[in-house]
Each structure stands twice: as C-alpha cells, then as structure tokens.
Design an enzyme around this catalytic site. Structure first.
Site, PDB file in Angstrom:
ATOM      1  N   GLU A  36       0.842  -1.204   0.000  1.00 49.18           N
ATOM      2  CA  GLU A  36       0.000   0.000   0.000  1.00 49.18           C
ATOM      3  C   GLU A  36       0.875   1.250   0.000  1.00 49.18           C
ATOM      4  O   GLU A  36       1.897   1.308   0.679  1.00 49.18           O
ATOM      5  CB  GLU A  36      -0.903  -0.006   1.237  1.00 49.18           C
ATOM      6  CG  GLU A  36      -2.242   0.647   1.023  1.00 49.18           C
ATOM      7  CD  GLU A  36      -3.152  -0.170   0.116  1.00 49.18           C
ATOM      8  OE1 GLU A  36      -3.240   0.167  -1.076  1.00 49.18           O
ATOM      9  OE2 GLU A  36      -3.754  -1.139   0.600  1.00 49.18           O
ATOM     10  N   HIS A  37       0.458   2.231  -0.774  1.00 49.28           N
ATOM     11  CA  HIS A  37       1.202   3.492  -0.921  1.00 49.28           C
ATOM     12  C   HIS A  37       2.610   3.240  -1.456  1.00 49.28           C
ATOM     13  O   HIS A  37       3.564   3.923  -1.080  1.00 49.28           O
ATOM     14  CB  HIS A  37       1.259   4.262   0.400  1.00 49.28           C
ATOM     15  CG  HIS A  37       0.050   5.119   0.631  1.00 49.28           C
ATOM     16  ND1 HIS A  37      -0.079   6.397   0.139  1.00 49.28           N
ATOM     17  CD2 HIS A  37      -1.108   4.856   1.285  1.00 49.28           C
ATOM     18  CE1 HIS A  37      -1.254   6.891   0.500  1.00 49.28           C
ATOM     19  NE2 HIS A  37      -1.910   5.970   1.187  1.00 49.28           N
ATOM     20  N   GLY A 120     -16.414   3.978  -2.116  1.00 54.05           N
ATOM     21  CA  GLY A 120     -15.769   4.616  -0.984  1.00 54.05           C
ATOM     22  C   GLY A 120     -15.249   3.660   0.060  1.00 54.05           C
ATOM     23  O   GLY A 120     -14.961   4.060   1.188  1.00 54.05           O
ATOM     24  N   GLY A 122     -12.566   1.428  -0.539  1.00 53.20           N
ATOM     25  CA  GLY A 122     -11.197   0.994  -0.783  1.00 53.20           C
ATOM     26  C   GLY A 122     -11.059  -0.209  -1.682  1.00 53.20           C
ATOM     27  O   GLY A 122     -10.000  -0.828  -1.713  1.00 53.20           O
ATOM     28  N   SER A 124     -11.846   0.019  -5.029  1.00 56.47           N
ATOM     29  CA  SER A 124     -11.641   0.572  -6.375  1.00 56.47           C
ATOM     30  C   SER A 124     -12.872   0.505  -7.273  1.00 56.47           C
ATOM     31  O   SER A 124     -12.812   0.036  -8.410  1.00 56.47           O
ATOM     32  CB  SER A 124     -10.445  -0.107  -7.055  1.00 56.47           C
ATOM     33  OG  SER A 124      -9.279   0.133  -6.322  1.00 56.47           O
ATOM     34  N   SER A 125     -13.979   1.017  -6.762  1.00 58.50           N
ATOM     35  CA  SER A 125     -15.167   1.134  -7.609  1.00 58.50           C
ATOM     36  C   SER A 125     -14.907   2.053  -8.785  1.00 58.50           C
ATOM     37  O   SER A 125     -15.443   1.843  -9.880  1.00 58.50           O
ATOM     38  CB  SER A 125     -16.353   1.643  -6.794  1.00 58.50           C
ATOM     39  OG  SER A 125     -16.080   2.901  -6.206  1.00 58.50           O
ATOM     40  N   SER A 126     -14.058   3.063  -8.600  1.00 59.82           N
ATOM     41  CA  SER A 126     -13.770   4.003  -9.686  1.00 59.82           C
ATOM     42  C   SER A 126     -12.972   3.328 -10.799  1.00 59.82           C
ATOM     43  O   SER A 126     -13.257   3.536 -11.986  1.00 59.82           O
ATOM     44  CB  SER A 126     -13.009   5.224  -9.158  1.00 59.82           C
ATOM     45  OG  SER A 126     -11.782   4.839  -8.566  1.00 59.82           O
ATOM     46  N   GLU A 155      -8.028   9.044 -14.724  1.00 64.97           N
ATOM     47  CA  GLU A 155      -8.200   9.459 -13.327  1.00 64.97           C
ATOM     48  C   GLU A 155      -7.206  10.560 -12.955  1.00 64.97           C
ATOM     49  O   GLU A 155      -7.539  11.499 -12.237  1.00 64.97           O
ATOM     50  CB  GLU A 155      -8.057   8.262 -12.397  1.00 64.97           C
ATOM     51  CG  GLU A 155      -8.521   8.558 -10.996  1.00 64.97           C
ATOM     52  CD  GLU A 155      -9.100   7.356 -10.280  1.00 64.97           C
ATOM     53  OE1 GLU A 155      -9.280   7.460  -9.047  1.00 64.97           O
ATOM     54  OE2 GLU A 155      -9.394   6.332 -10.916  1.00 64.97           O
ATOM     55  N   ASP A 167      -4.747  -0.099  -9.238  1.00 66.84           N
ATOM     56  CA  ASP A 167      -6.179  -0.397  -9.253  1.00 66.84           C
ATOM     57  C   ASP A 167      -6.657  -0.765 -10.646  1.00 66.84           C
ATOM     58  O   ASP A 167      -7.355  -1.765 -10.854  1.00 66.84           O
ATOM     59  CB  ASP A 167      -6.973   0.810  -8.745  1.00 66.84           C
ATOM     60  CG  ASP A 167      -6.663   1.145  -7.298  1.00 66.84           C
ATOM     61  OD1 ASP A 167      -5.944   0.371  -6.639  1.00 66.84           O
ATOM     62  OD2 ASP A 167      -7.139   2.197  -6.829  1.00 66.84           O
TER      63      ASP A 167
END
Length: 372
Positions: A36-37, A120, A122, A124-126, A155, A167
């Site tokens: 992560e990150h 929202g 985490g 990755s719906s986007s 994005e 993602d």
C-alpha cells in the site's frame, strides 16, 4: 447486492432507456493483499480482482455524445469538450477523452451502468467503472495493460486524482484464483496462485474517504521529496532502510514505510508460494502498523476495526486497505471460519460505530472482459 444482479440490471436499464440490443462489458473491483502506498513510488504490489464488478451495457449512437444512465443518475456527456463535474460523470467522460488522447477513435455511445462494487470502501469502484467504460467505448478492442494505463490517465488528468497504476491494472488484467505480483515501474506482472484454503473479508470502517481533498496527494508529495533528497527517481530504487538516515520528518517516515512495505510484499509472495498463511497474516499486521505510524493514513476507527479483526478466531491477519483516511480493512481468513469471524467482527464493531458496517467475503476473480 447479489453479484448476479448488476449483470441483469445493466441490460434492463439499457432496454428501458434506449431499446435495442447492447454489448455487455464487465470490470471487477479489487483488493490489495499487501503493498500500500508504494505503487506511485514504483514498488511492487499484490492486488487481486474480486467477485464484485461494474457492468456497462453499450451501443453506438449517432451523436458525438455519451448518453449514460446509472443508479446515480443520468447524463448527456458532450464529446466535443471535457467539462469537469466533480462526480461520477468525470470518470465516464475522462475515460472517453483519455482514449482519444491515446490515439483511439471514440464515438457517441448509449451506456447503461450497474455495479455492486462498494463505493468509498477501498475496493476501487472508480477503477472498475473506468475499465468497464473503456472496454465499452472501444468495443473490447483496448484491453490489458494498455487499457489500465489509459484508465489511470483518465483518473490522473480528468478526475484529478493522482493515483498509481495498481487499481486499474488489477481490474483489467487479473486472473481468477490468483493474485498479481505487479512491478509498478516496469508493469511486469506475475500471477501468484492463491490457496483454496484462503479467502478475504472486506469490512467497511464507516468512515468515507475522499483522497482528492489532499491527504493522499500530500503523502505522495512527501515520497517524491524523499526520493529527490536521496538522489533517486523513485523510492523503489532504495532497498535498505539504512539509506534513509539522512532524511528527517515526514519524508523520512514516508520513505521508511515505502521501503519496508516493498520488502513485505516480496515476503508475501514467498509466503503464498509456500502456502504459509500464518506468515502472510503476520505481514498484513506489520503493514497496518507501518501505514498507521509512518504513512499516517489510518484513523482511530480503522485502527479499532483492524485490531478487532486481528484478534478474531479464524483470521490470520488484517490491515487497512486503500489510500487511507477511512474506507475498508482487509482480513485474511480461513474459508471454513470466514462467515463466523465476519459476524463476530461486525457485531462487536457495530457497538462502537452505532450501526452494522458493510462487510463482504471475497475471492480472487477474473479481470475485465466482455460478457457473452
């Protein structure tokens, strides 16, 4: 929502709004097992697609516009000029314009969208929306890593979110029953088989995050500052925490997380290959501690939920997942105990939250494609 429902809902929504017979495309959400990150720092990450997805029913129209219907509303998106709206429309429009920027012809389409990927949280719906729309607008001709890169560009440049590639890559390229060991510098990916004796819980903390408000961007900026001070292009080029002694303050803490998280991700691959789920769970716990203390992207609610999961029978390990500042945790679970463990965690956490949090059991699913 049952995973089979958005499939039918997209088709029904299209028929009601436009008539005719569309093609149907699917792109899944994703979990990130560990790593992560680190994607924007060029490191290695270990995502997997999940069995919750976004579906887009699509057919060309005779206009230079997209007519879109979703459960969030309807829209007419002019393809002559991008206009940011600050909501879901930017992901759809941004994908169309990013495809054009990459040299692909994009014509007007009618689109009906339905998804059961939690928003929202985490997962990755986007990215699922972007990848599914990209497939739909190209008739499935742009796929795989290329599609992921274009979705990332959408994005970055049109939504205004400085996300890495993970993602979109997981949504576009995953294989059922496998995690991806993805090098975010080279975009080389290795499929890592997941034991059938494991599944994952995704539990929403109840804290909704909005990365575009600055927290995510500031962490990325700290990492870029650290890289500049160390004389490297990306922090993934640093392999030893001892090299960070010349740093101080936030750049040092962020760099320490990145370097240690990349090492944990490599160790996680080895643990999976050895089917060492106890070891993998331990790495997830260590990841959460680093995200909370060094990257400082957790919240009191997320810390409480993570600690609760880590202490629950049937759970090997747990950590916050996603960019942070809310969203969901991921827990590595024994499938035979997963439902019982999830109920225990949800019931206990509900006493703190004041309501039952959303929670799902997921397994590694196939990446994006056309639904025949």
């Amino acid at each position: 929502m049952n995973p089979s429902q958005p499939f039918q809902l997209a088709l029904t929504r299209f028929k009601d709004a436009f008539g005719g017979t569309p093609r149907l495309f699917r792109a899944p959400g994703r979990i990130n097992i560990i790593g992560e990150h680190v994607d924007y720092a060029g490191g290695k990450v270990m995502p997997a697609a999940i069995d919750y997805a976004c579906y887009v029913a699509a057919a060309p129209n005779q206009e230079n516009a997209l007519h879109v219907t979703t459960d969030l509303g309807t829209a007419r998106i002019d393809l002559n000029q991008f206009e940011r709206q600050g909501d879901w429309r930017d992901y759809v429009a941004g994908m169309a314009f990013a495809l054009r920027d990459a040299g692909h012809v994009v014509t007007g389409h009618n689109l009906a969208i339905a998804s059961d990927v939690p928003m929202g949280a985490g997962v990755s719906s986007s990215a699922a929306l972007e990848v599914a729309v990209g497939l739909a607008l190209t008739g499935g001709q742009v796929v795989g890593p290329l599609l992921a890169l274009i979705a990332q560009a959408a994005e970055n440049h049109y939504v205004g979110m400085a996300c890495g590639i993970m993602d979109q890559y997981a949504s576009a390229c995953a294989v059922a029953g496998h995690a991806l060991m993805l090098d975010c510098t080279s975009l080389e990916a290795k499929q890592v088989s997941l034991p059938q004796t494991v599944c994952f819980l995704v539990i929403d903390s109840g804290v909704k995050h909005r990365h575009t408000t600055g927290g995510y961007a500031s962490r990325r900026a700290d990492c870029e500052t650290a890289a500049q001070l160390l004389g490297v292009s990306l922090l993934s080029e640093v392999h030893d925490e001892a090299a960070l002694t010349g740093l101080s303050g936030n750049p040092r803490k962020r760099a320490r997380h990145v370097v240690s998280e990349i090492a944990r991700t490599t160790a996680a691959q080895q643990a999976l290959e050895a089917q060492d789920l106890v070891g993998l769970g331990r790495l997830l716990n260590q990841s959460h501690k680093s995200l909370a203390l060094d990257m400082e992207v957790s919240t009191p609610e997320v810390d409480r939920l993570t600690a609760l999961a880590q202490a629950t029978h049937g759970i090997y390990g747990a950590r916050m997942m996603g960019g942070g500042f809310g969203g969901s945790i991921i827990a590595l679970a024994d499938p035979a105990l997963a439902q019982m463990a999830m109920e225990t965690i949800v019931t206990t956490y509900a006493g703190f939250l004041g309501r039952r949090p959303d929670a799902i059991v997921v397994r590694a699913a196939a990446g994006a494609g056309e639904v025949k």
